[in-house]
Design a protein around this motif. Structure first.
Motif, PDB file in Angstrom:
ATOM      1  N   SER A 108     -27.809  50.628  83.200  1.00 18.47           N
ATOM      2  CA  SER A 108     -26.990  50.317  84.383  1.00 18.47           C
ATOM      3  C   SER A 108     -25.723  49.588  83.985  1.00 18.47           C
ATOM      4  O   SER A 108     -24.637  49.858  84.528  1.00 18.47           O
ATOM      5  N   VAL A 109     -25.820  48.671  83.036  1.00 18.73           N
ATOM      6  CA  VAL A 109     -24.632  47.971  82.547  1.00 18.73           C
ATOM      7  C   VAL A 109     -23.709  48.956  81.833  1.00 18.73           C
ATOM      8  O   VAL A 109     -22.482  48.865  81.941  1.00 18.73           O
ATOM      9  N   GLY A 110     -24.299  49.912  81.111  1.00 22.60           N
ATOM     10  CA  GLY A 110     -23.493  50.922  80.435  1.00 22.60           C
ATOM     11  C   GLY A 110     -22.698  51.764  81.410  1.00 22.60           C
ATOM     12  O   GLY A 110     -21.518  52.054  81.193  1.00 22.60           O
ATOM     13  N   LEU A 111     -23.335  52.162  82.507  1.00 15.98           N
ATOM     14  CA  LEU A 111     -22.631  52.946  83.523  1.00 15.98           C
ATOM     15  C   LEU A 111     -21.516  52.121  84.167  1.00 15.98           C
ATOM     16  O   LEU A 111     -20.405  52.621  84.386  1.00 15.98           O
ATOM     17  N   ALA A 112     -21.816  50.856  84.457  1.00 12.81           N
ATOM     18  CA  ALA A 112     -20.797  49.969  85.035  1.00 12.81           C
ATOM     19  C   ALA A 112     -19.625  49.793  84.068  1.00 12.81           C
ATOM     20  O   ALA A 112     -18.457  49.767  84.482  1.00 12.81           O
ATOM     21  N   ALA A 168     -10.470  48.362  79.086  1.00 13.15           N
ATOM     22  CA  ALA A 168     -11.597  48.683  78.206  1.00 13.15           C
ATOM     23  C   ALA A 168     -12.091  47.487  77.382  1.00 13.15           C
ATOM     24  O   ALA A 168     -13.305  47.232  77.325  1.00 13.15           O
ATOM     25  N   PRO A 169     -11.208  46.726  76.691  1.00 16.10           N
ATOM     26  CA  PRO A 169     -11.715  45.580  75.931  1.00 16.10           C
ATOM     27  C   PRO A 169     -12.447  44.561  76.799  1.00 16.10           C
ATOM     28  O   PRO A 169     -13.519  44.069  76.439  1.00 16.10           O
ATOM     29  N   ALA A 170     -11.869  44.241  77.970  1.00 17.13           N
ATOM     30  CA  ALA A 170     -12.522  43.282  78.866  1.00 17.13           C
ATOM     31  C   ALA A 170     -13.847  43.834  79.373  1.00 17.13           C
ATOM     32  O   ALA A 170     -14.824  43.090  79.529  1.00 17.13           O
ATOM     33  N   ALA A 171     -13.896  45.145  79.640  1.00 19.26           N
ATOM     34  CA  ALA A 171     -15.127  45.765  80.132  1.00 19.26           C
ATOM     35  C   ALA A 171     -16.236  45.666  79.091  1.00 19.26           C
ATOM     36  O   ALA A 171     -17.377  45.302  79.406  1.00 19.26           O
ATOM     37  N   CYS A 225     -21.126  42.832  76.784  1.00 16.18           N
ATOM     38  CA  CYS A 225     -21.793  42.056  75.727  1.00 16.18           C
ATOM     39  C   CYS A 225     -22.216  40.683  76.243  1.00 16.18           C
ATOM     40  O   CYS A 225     -23.298  40.183  75.912  1.00 16.18           O
ATOM     41  N   ALA A 226     -21.354  40.053  77.061  1.00 22.90           N
ATOM     42  CA  ALA A 226     -21.676  38.735  77.600  1.00 22.90           C
ATOM     43  C   ALA A 226     -22.880  38.796  78.527  1.00 22.90           C
ATOM     44  O   ALA A 226     -23.761  37.925  78.483  1.00 22.90           O
ATOM     45  N   VAL A 227     -22.943  39.836  79.366  1.00 19.83           N
ATOM     46  CA  VAL A 227     -24.071  39.982  80.288  1.00 19.83           C
ATOM     47  C   VAL A 227     -25.366  40.227  79.513  1.00 19.83           C
ATOM     48  O   VAL A 227     -26.412  39.636  79.823  1.00 19.83           O
ATOM     49  N   LEU A 228     -25.315  41.084  78.500  1.00 23.49           N
ATOM     50  CA  LEU A 228     -26.512  41.374  77.711  1.00 23.49           C
ATOM     51  C   LEU A 228     -26.912  40.174  76.854  1.00 23.49           C
ATOM     52  O   LEU A 228     -28.094  39.946  76.617  1.00 23.49           O
ATOM     53  N   ARG A 229     -25.929  39.407  76.404  1.00 28.36           N
ATOM     54  CA  ARG A 229     -26.233  38.183  75.657  1.00 28.36           C
ATOM     55  C   ARG A 229     -27.001  37.204  76.534  1.00 28.36           C
ATOM     56  O   ARG A 229     -27.912  36.505  76.078  1.00 28.36           O
ATOM     57  N   GLY A 230     -26.644  37.179  77.830  1.00 29.17           N
ATOM     58  CA  GLY A 230     -27.338  36.282  78.747  1.00 29.17           C
ATOM     59  C   GLY A 230     -28.795  36.612  78.926  1.00 29.17           C
ATOM     60  O   GLY A 230     -29.589  35.742  79.315  1.00 29.17           O
ATOM     61  N   ALA A 231     -29.184  37.861  78.649  1.00 28.30           N
ATOM     62  CA  ALA A 231     -30.594  38.236  78.777  1.00 28.30           C
ATOM     63  C   ALA A 231     -31.463  37.451  77.804  1.00 28.30           C
ATOM     64  O   ALA A 231     -32.655  37.269  78.040  1.00 28.30           O
ATOM     65  N   LEU A 266     -23.260  56.627  79.842  1.00 29.81           N
ATOM     66  CA  LEU A 266     -24.311  55.636  79.629  1.00 29.81           C
ATOM     67  C   LEU A 266     -24.201  54.982  78.258  1.00 29.81           C
ATOM     68  O   LEU A 266     -24.751  53.904  78.040  1.00 29.81           O
ATOM     69  N   ALA A 267     -23.485  55.637  77.329  1.00 30.73           N
ATOM     70  CA  ALA A 267     -23.397  55.153  75.952  1.00 30.73           C
ATOM     71  C   ALA A 267     -22.846  53.740  75.809  1.00 30.73           C
ATOM     72  O   ALA A 267     -23.276  53.008  74.902  1.00 30.73           O
ATOM     73  N   PRO A 268     -21.897  53.282  76.661  1.00 31.83           N
ATOM     74  CA  PRO A 268     -21.392  51.910  76.485  1.00 31.83           C
ATOM     75  C   PRO A 268     -22.474  50.841  76.562  1.00 31.83           C
ATOM     76  O   PRO A 268     -22.344  49.786  75.936  1.00 31.83           O
ATOM     77  N   GLY A 269     -23.551  51.100  77.318  1.00 36.13           N
ATOM     78  CA  GLY A 269     -24.626  50.111  77.424  1.00 36.13           C
ATOM     79  C   GLY A 269     -25.340  49.892  76.098  1.00 36.13           C
ATOM     80  O   GLY A 269     -25.375  48.760  75.579  1.00 36.13           O
ATOM     81  N   PRO A 270     -25.921  50.966  75.491  1.00 42.63           N
ATOM     82  CA  PRO A 270     -26.544  50.789  74.176  1.00 42.63           C
ATOM     83  C   PRO A 270     -25.566  50.301  73.115  1.00 42.63           C
ATOM     84  O   PRO A 270     -25.947  49.534  72.221  1.00 42.63           O
ATOM     85  N   LEU A 271     -24.297  50.741  73.195  1.00 36.61           N
ATOM     86  CA  LEU A 271     -23.313  50.270  72.223  1.00 36.61           C
ATOM     87  C   LEU A 271     -23.091  48.772  72.369  1.00 36.61           C
ATOM     88  O   LEU A 271     -23.051  48.035  71.375  1.00 36.61           O
TER      89      LEU A 271
END
Length: 212
Positions: A22-26, A37-40, A45-51, A174-179
Motif C-alpha cells: 500500500s505504501v508502494g502504491l501511494a 519523487a525524492p520526497a516521495a 522510507c520514513a514510514v517503513l522505518r517507523g514500523a 507496487l515496486a516502490p514499496g519493496p524498494l
C-alpha cells in the motif's frame, strides 16, 4: 515474531507485506509529478522505518507525512535528480552515436550514473532527508564508500524492481514499496553496524511521529 492475536487471519509479517504494497502504491502516485519523487521515496522510507517502533505503516499516514513535509528543498532535490537523469540519458545517446571512444565513455557514464542512483536512494533512506537534503546526500555519499556491501544491495534492489516492472507493468506501481523497504533495511543495517548517534536516531524518530 509475535503470535497472532485471537481472530487475526494473517500474522504480523503478512500484515507488514500488505502495508509495504500500500505504501508502494501511494509512493508511485506521489512520484507522478516527477519533481516530488525524492520526497516521495524519502517519506516511504520514513514510514517503513517507523514500523520498527510499532508505528502504523499505512497509506494514510504516508500522505499525511508527505503533505506536512513538502517544501522548496524537496522540489529542488527533485529538480536535481531529474537533471541528472536527463544528462545521463543524453550522454549515453551521444556515446551510441558512433563517436570515437563512445563505448568506453558509455561504460564510464553508466558507472557514474549507477553511483549517483545509489547515493540518491541511500540519501532517501536516511532520516536527515526529512529536513536537510544536503546533509543526507553528503552522508549517503560517504555510506557508498564505507558500506560497499550495502551499496551492492541497493543496486540489486533497484535491478529487481526494474525487472519486475519490465516483466509485468502493473508491478511497477507496487515496486516502490519493496524498494523503500530494502533501502530502509540497508540503512538500519548500517546504523546497527556503526551504532549511530543516539541524538540522531531520536531526531529521526521525532520527525516521523504518529500522525492520525
Amino acid at each position: 515474531m509475535p503470535a497472532r492475536e485471537a481472530g487475526e487471519v494473517f500474522g504480523p509479517r503478512m500484515t507488514l507485506f500488505a502495508d509495504v504494497l500500500s505504501v508502494g502504491l501511494a509512493t508511485a502516485v506521489a512520484c507522478l509529478p516527477v519533481l516530488t519523487a525524492p520526497a516521495a521515496m524519502s517519506t516511504a522510507c520514513a514510514v517503513l522505518r517507523g514500523a520498527r517502533e510499532d508505528q502504523p505503516a499505512t497509506a494514510g499516514r504516508y500522505f499525511a507525512l508527505l503533505r506536512r513535509r513538502l517544501r522548496t528543498g524537496d522540489l529542488a532535490a527533485g529538480a536535481l535528480a531529474l537533471t541528472g537523469v536527463l544528462l545521463l540519458v543524453a550522454d549515453l545517446a551521444l556515446a551510441r552515436a558512433g563517436l570515437p571512444g563512445g563505448a568506453a565513455f558509455a561504460v564510464i557514464a553508466a558507472g557514474i550514473g549507477a553511483g549517483g542512483v545509489v547515493a540518491g536512494l541511500r540519501a532517501c533512506a536516511r532520516p536527515e532527508s526529512l529536513t536537510d537534503w544536503r546533509t543526507a546526500l553528503r552522508e549517503a555519499a560517504g555510506d557508498c564508500v564505507r558500506d560497499a556491501g550495502g551499496s551492492g544491495l541497493v543496486l540489486l534492489a533497484v535491478a529487481t524492481a526494474a525487472v519486475c516492472g519490465w516483466m509485468l507493468v502493473p508491478l511497477a506501481f507496487l515496486a516502490p514499496g519493496p524498494l523503500a523497504l530494502a533501502l530502509t533495511a540497508v540503512d538500519l543495517r548500517r546504523e546497527d553496524a556503526v551504532g549511530g548517534p543516539p541524538g540522531q536516531r531520536e531526531a529521526g524518530r521525532a520527525d516521523v511521529e504518529f500522525i492520525p
